[in-house]
Design a protein around this motif. Structure first.
Motif, PDB file in Angstrom:
ATOM      1  N   GLU A  27       0.830  -1.187   0.000  1.00 37.77           N
ATOM      2  CA  GLU A  27       0.000   0.000   0.000  1.00 37.77           C
ATOM      3  C   GLU A  27       0.877   1.254   0.000  1.00 37.77           C
ATOM      4  OE1 GLU A  27      -2.319   1.669   3.614  1.00 37.77           O
ATOM      5  OE2 GLU A  27      -3.592   0.192   2.622  1.00 37.77           O
ATOM      6  N   ARG A  28       1.920   1.270   0.821  1.00 34.93           N
ATOM      7  CA  ARG A  28       2.802   2.438   0.902  1.00 34.93           C
ATOM      8  C   ARG A  28       3.522   2.654  -0.423  1.00 34.93           C
ATOM      9  NH1 ARG A  28       7.523   2.923   5.285  1.00 34.93           N
ATOM     10  NH2 ARG A  28       8.150   1.040   4.225  1.00 34.93           N
ATOM     11  N   ASN A  29       4.033   1.587  -1.010  1.00 29.98           N
ATOM     12  CA  ASN A  29       4.733   1.706  -2.285  1.00 29.98           C
ATOM     13  C   ASN A  29       3.791   2.211  -3.376  1.00 29.98           C
ATOM     14  OD1 ASN A  29       6.917   0.707  -0.926  1.00 29.98           O
ATOM     15  ND2 ASN A  29       6.851  -1.317  -1.853  1.00 29.98           N
ATOM     16  N   GLU A  30       2.573   1.704  -3.378  1.00 28.12           N
ATOM     17  CA  GLU A  30       1.596   2.125  -4.386  1.00 28.12           C
ATOM     18  C   GLU A  30       1.240   3.600  -4.212  1.00 28.12           C
ATOM     19  OE1 GLU A  30      -0.876   1.929  -7.661  1.00 28.12           O
ATOM     20  OE2 GLU A  30       0.609   0.472  -6.976  1.00 28.12           O
ATOM     21  N   VAL A  31       1.071   4.028  -2.968  1.00 27.24           N
ATOM     22  CA  VAL A  31       0.755   5.430  -2.694  1.00 27.24           C
ATOM     23  C   VAL A  31       1.892   6.322  -3.189  1.00 27.24           C
ATOM     24  CG1 VAL A  31       0.466   7.142  -0.851  1.00 27.24           C
ATOM     25  CG2 VAL A  31      -0.814   4.999  -0.775  1.00 27.24           C
ATOM     26  N   LEU A  32       3.120   5.953  -2.857  1.00 29.61           N
ATOM     27  CA  LEU A  32       4.264   6.782  -3.273  1.00 29.61           C
ATOM     28  C   LEU A  32       4.432   6.778  -4.792  1.00 29.61           C
ATOM     29  CD1 LEU A  32       6.837   5.989  -0.456  1.00 29.61           C
ATOM     30  CD2 LEU A  32       5.443   8.046  -0.755  1.00 29.61           C
ATOM     31  N   HIS A  33       4.196   5.658  -5.439  1.00 33.49           N
ATOM     32  CA  HIS A  33       4.283   5.592  -6.899  1.00 33.49           C
ATOM     33  C   HIS A  33       3.256   6.534  -7.534  1.00 33.49           C
ATOM     34  CE1 HIS A  33       4.720   3.986 -10.935  1.00 33.49           C
ATOM     35  NE2 HIS A  33       3.390   3.813 -10.973  1.00 33.49           N
ATOM     36  N   ARG A  34       2.031   6.483  -7.048  1.00 34.21           N
ATOM     37  CA  ARG A  34       0.981   7.337  -7.611  1.00 34.21           C
ATOM     38  C   ARG A  34       1.251   8.805  -7.321  1.00 34.21           C
ATOM     39  NH1 ARG A  34      -4.501   4.707  -8.304  1.00 34.21           N
ATOM     40  NH2 ARG A  34      -4.061   2.476  -8.358  1.00 34.21           N
ATOM     41  N   TYR A  35       1.823   9.099  -6.159  1.00 35.36           N
ATOM     42  CA  TYR A  35       2.096  10.489  -5.780  1.00 35.36           C
ATOM     43  C   TYR A  35       3.289  11.047  -6.551  1.00 35.36           C
ATOM     44  CZ  TYR A  35       2.931  14.557  -2.786  1.00 35.36           C
ATOM     45  OH  TYR A  35       3.117  15.828  -2.318  1.00 35.36           O
ATOM     46  N   ARG A  36       4.390  10.295  -6.603  1.00 34.53           N
ATOM     47  CA  ARG A  36       5.619  10.771  -7.248  1.00 34.53           C
ATOM     48  C   ARG A  36       5.576  10.672  -8.765  1.00 34.53           C
ATOM     49  NH1 ARG A  36      10.307   7.920  -6.563  1.00 34.53           N
ATOM     50  NH2 ARG A  36      11.475   9.753  -7.174  1.00 34.53           N
ATOM     51  N   ILE A  37       5.224   9.503  -9.297  1.00 31.55           N
ATOM     52  CA  ILE A  37       5.336   9.231 -10.725  1.00 31.55           C
ATOM     53  C   ILE A  37       4.091   9.708 -11.484  1.00 31.55           C
ATOM     54  CG2 ILE A  37       5.720   7.451 -12.476  1.00 31.55           C
ATOM     55  CD1 ILE A  37       8.059   7.872 -10.455  1.00 31.55           C
ATOM     56  N   LYS A  38       2.921   9.320 -11.007  1.00 32.46           N
ATOM     57  CA  LYS A  38       1.694   9.677 -11.721  1.00 32.46           C
ATOM     58  C   LYS A  38       1.211  11.087 -11.415  1.00 32.46           C
ATOM     59  CE  LYS A  38      -0.164   5.045 -12.330  1.00 32.46           C
ATOM     60  NZ  LYS A  38      -1.336   4.174 -12.088  1.00 32.46           N
ATOM     61  N   GLY A  39       1.711  11.669 -10.305  1.00 35.40           N
ATOM     62  CA  GLY A  39       1.328  13.036  -9.956  1.00 35.40           C
ATOM     63  C   GLY A  39      -0.102  13.166  -9.457  1.00 35.40           C
ATOM     64  N   GLN A  40      -0.671  12.087  -8.918  1.00 36.12           N
ATOM     65  CA  GLN A  40      -2.038  12.139  -8.420  1.00 36.12           C
ATOM     66  C   GLN A  40      -2.100  12.888  -7.097  1.00 36.12           C
ATOM     67  OE1 GLN A  40      -3.162   7.981  -8.224  1.00 36.12           O
ATOM     68  NE2 GLN A  40      -4.253   8.127 -10.182  1.00 36.12           N
ATOM     69  N   SER A  41      -3.263  13.451  -6.824  1.00 37.99           N
ATOM     70  CA  SER A  41      -3.460  14.135  -5.547  1.00 37.99           C
ATOM     71  C   SER A  41      -3.695  13.097  -4.451  1.00 37.99           C
ATOM     72  CB  SER A  41      -4.654  15.087  -5.633  1.00 37.99           C
ATOM     73  OG  SER A  41      -5.860  14.352  -5.704  1.00 37.99           O
ATOM     74  N   LYS A  42      -3.544  13.528  -3.219  1.00 41.60           N
ATOM     75  CA  LYS A  42      -3.771  12.632  -2.078  1.00 41.60           C
ATOM     76  C   LYS A  42      -5.222  12.155  -2.060  1.00 41.60           C
ATOM     77  CE  LYS A  42      -0.382  15.118   0.660  1.00 41.60           C
ATOM     78  NZ  LYS A  42      -0.208  16.006   1.811  1.00 41.60           N
ATOM     79  N   HIS A  43      -6.129  13.046  -2.405  1.00 42.57           N
ATOM     80  CA  HIS A  43      -7.550  12.699  -2.427  1.00 42.57           C
ATOM     81  C   HIS A  43      -7.822  11.621  -3.479  1.00 42.57           C
ATOM     82  CE1 HIS A  43     -11.837  13.320  -1.859  1.00 42.57           C
ATOM     83  NE2 HIS A  43     -11.971  13.360  -3.189  1.00 42.57           N
ATOM     84  N   GLN A  44      -7.244  11.759  -4.666  1.00 33.78           N
ATOM     85  CA  GLN A  44      -7.437  10.766  -5.731  1.00 33.78           C
ATOM     86  C   GLN A  44      -6.887   9.407  -5.303  1.00 33.78           C
ATOM     87  OE1 GLN A  44      -5.299  12.841  -8.849  1.00 33.78           O
ATOM     88  NE2 GLN A  44      -7.170  12.950 -10.100  1.00 33.78           N
ATOM     89  N   ILE A  45      -5.697   9.424  -4.710  1.00 34.34           N
ATOM     90  CA  ILE A  45      -5.057   8.174  -4.280  1.00 34.34           C
ATOM     91  C   ILE A  45      -5.938   7.465  -3.250  1.00 34.34           C
ATOM     92  CG2 ILE A  45      -3.062   7.185  -3.097  1.00 34.34           C
ATOM     93  CD1 ILE A  45      -1.420   9.560  -4.272  1.00 34.34           C
ATOM     94  N   ARG A  53      -7.839   9.071   3.684  1.00 34.55           N
ATOM     95  CA  ARG A  53      -7.022  10.180   3.213  1.00 34.55           C
ATOM     96  C   ARG A  53      -5.921  10.492   4.227  1.00 34.55           C
ATOM     97  NH1 ARG A  53      -7.166  15.261   4.416  1.00 34.55           N
ATOM     98  NH2 ARG A  53      -9.177  15.110   5.424  1.00 34.55           N
ATOM     99  N   HIS A  54      -6.216  10.272   5.498  1.00 36.62           N
ATOM    100  CA  HIS A  54      -5.213  10.508   6.542  1.00 36.62           C
ATOM    101  C   HIS A  54      -4.053   9.519   6.423  1.00 36.62           C
ATOM    102  CE1 HIS A  54      -7.723  13.505   8.408  1.00 36.62           C
ATOM    103  NE2 HIS A  54      -8.737  12.650   8.400  1.00 36.62           N
ATOM    104  N   THR A  55      -4.350   8.287   6.026  1.00 34.47           N
ATOM    105  CA  THR A  55      -3.289   7.299   5.812  1.00 34.47           C
ATOM    106  C   THR A  55      -2.389   7.744   4.669  1.00 34.47           C
ATOM    107  OG1 THR A  55      -4.739   5.537   6.585  1.00 34.47           O
ATOM    108  CG2 THR A  55      -2.820   4.872   5.295  1.00 34.47           C
ATOM    109  N   VAL A  56      -2.993   8.188   3.586  1.00 38.63           N
ATOM    110  CA  VAL A  56      -2.213   8.697   2.446  1.00 38.63           C
ATOM    111  C   VAL A  56      -1.377   9.886   2.890  1.00 38.63           C
ATOM    112  CG1 VAL A  56      -2.359   9.754   0.156  1.00 38.63           C
ATOM    113  CG2 VAL A  56      -3.898   7.872   0.759  1.00 38.63           C
ATOM    114  N   ASP A  57      -1.983  10.773   3.665  1.00 36.82           N
ATOM    115  CA  ASP A  57      -1.277  11.963   4.146  1.00 36.82           C
ATOM    116  C   ASP A  57      -0.062  11.580   4.991  1.00 36.82           C
ATOM    117  OD1 ASP A  57      -1.255  14.730   3.954  1.00 36.82           O
ATOM    118  OD2 ASP A  57      -2.210  14.986   5.916  1.00 36.82           O
TER     119      ASP A  57
END
Length: 173
Positions: A3-21, A29-33
Motif C-alpha cells: 500500500e505504501r509503495n503504491e501510494v508513493l508511486h501514484r504520488y511521485r510518478i503519476k502526480g495524483q493528488s492525495k484525495h485521488q489516491i 485520506r489521513h493514511t495517504v497523508d
C-alpha cells in the motif's frame, strides 16, 4: 507495505493528488497523508529534490506502527485476585479428575457480576488468558468429541450418567 509503495508511486510518478489516491485505493485520506508526509520528511531536501538512497531505504523499510500498551481500568487488583483464585481451583479440579467442574470465562464473569463488579465478558476472557499464561495453568485441549444429534420428539431417549470421583473417609483407593 505494498500500500505504501503504491501510494508513493501514484504520488511521485503519476502526480495524483492525495484525495485521488485515497479514493482509488479505498484507504483513508489521513493514511495517504501520513505516507506522503513521511516521504517528504525523509527523502526530500530543502530544494525539493529526492535523495534516492533515502527513498530506497524508506521503500525497503517496514512501516512504523506505534500501538501503546493499553491497560483495562475496570479490572482491578481485587478482580485479578478473584480470577487467579478461580484458576487455582481449576488446577485442583484437573488434578483430582474433576475437569467438568472447572470455572469457565462465562462462569467467572457471572460470579463477578453477582459480587457487584461491572465489567464485560471480553475483559474477563482477556485477563483469564493473561493470568493463565503467567500461572502456567493452560488446560490441555479436551480430546472428547461431542456429536450433535437431532431426533423427532419422543423418538429416542438418552441419559448422561456422568461420573464424579468421590473421596470418602479421607481417601485412599
Amino acid at each position: 507495505m505494498v500500500e505504501r509503495n503504491e501510494v508513493l508511486h501514484r504520488y511521485r510518478i503519476k502526480g495524483q493528488s492525495k484525495h485521488q489516491i485515497a479514493e482509488e485505493l479505498h484507504i483513508s485520506r489521513h493514511t495517504v497523508d501520513k505516507i506522503v508526509w513521511e516521504y517528504e520528511r525523509v527523502c526530500l531536501d530543502a530544494d525539493g529534490a529526492c535523495d534516492m538512497e533515502a527513498f530506497a531505504a524508506l521503500i525497503g523499510s517496514e512501516p512504523r506502527i506505534h500501538t501503546p500498551v493499553r491497560q483495562c481500568p475496570v479490572v482491578t487488583n481485587e478482580i485479578k485476585g478473584l480470577i487467579r483464585k478461580c484458576l487455582e481451583e481449576n488446577r485442583e479440579h484437573r488434578a483430582t479428575g474433576m475437569r467438568k467442574l472447572q470455572w469457565t470465562c462465562r462462569g467467572i464473569h457471572t460470579m463477578l457480576l453477582d459480587k457487584g463488579f461491572t465489567l464485560s465478558h471480553p475483559s474477563v476472557c482477556n485477563h483469564v488468558s493473561r493470568i493463565s499464561a503467567t500461572m502456567g495453568t493452560k488446560a490441555a485441549k479436551d480430546t472428547e468429541v461431542y456429536v450433535r444429534r437431532e431426533h423427532d420428539p419422543g423418538g429416542e431417549c438418552e441419559f448422561d450418567w456422568g461420573g464424579i470421583p468421590l473421596i470418602i473417609g479421607g481417601g485412599g483407593a
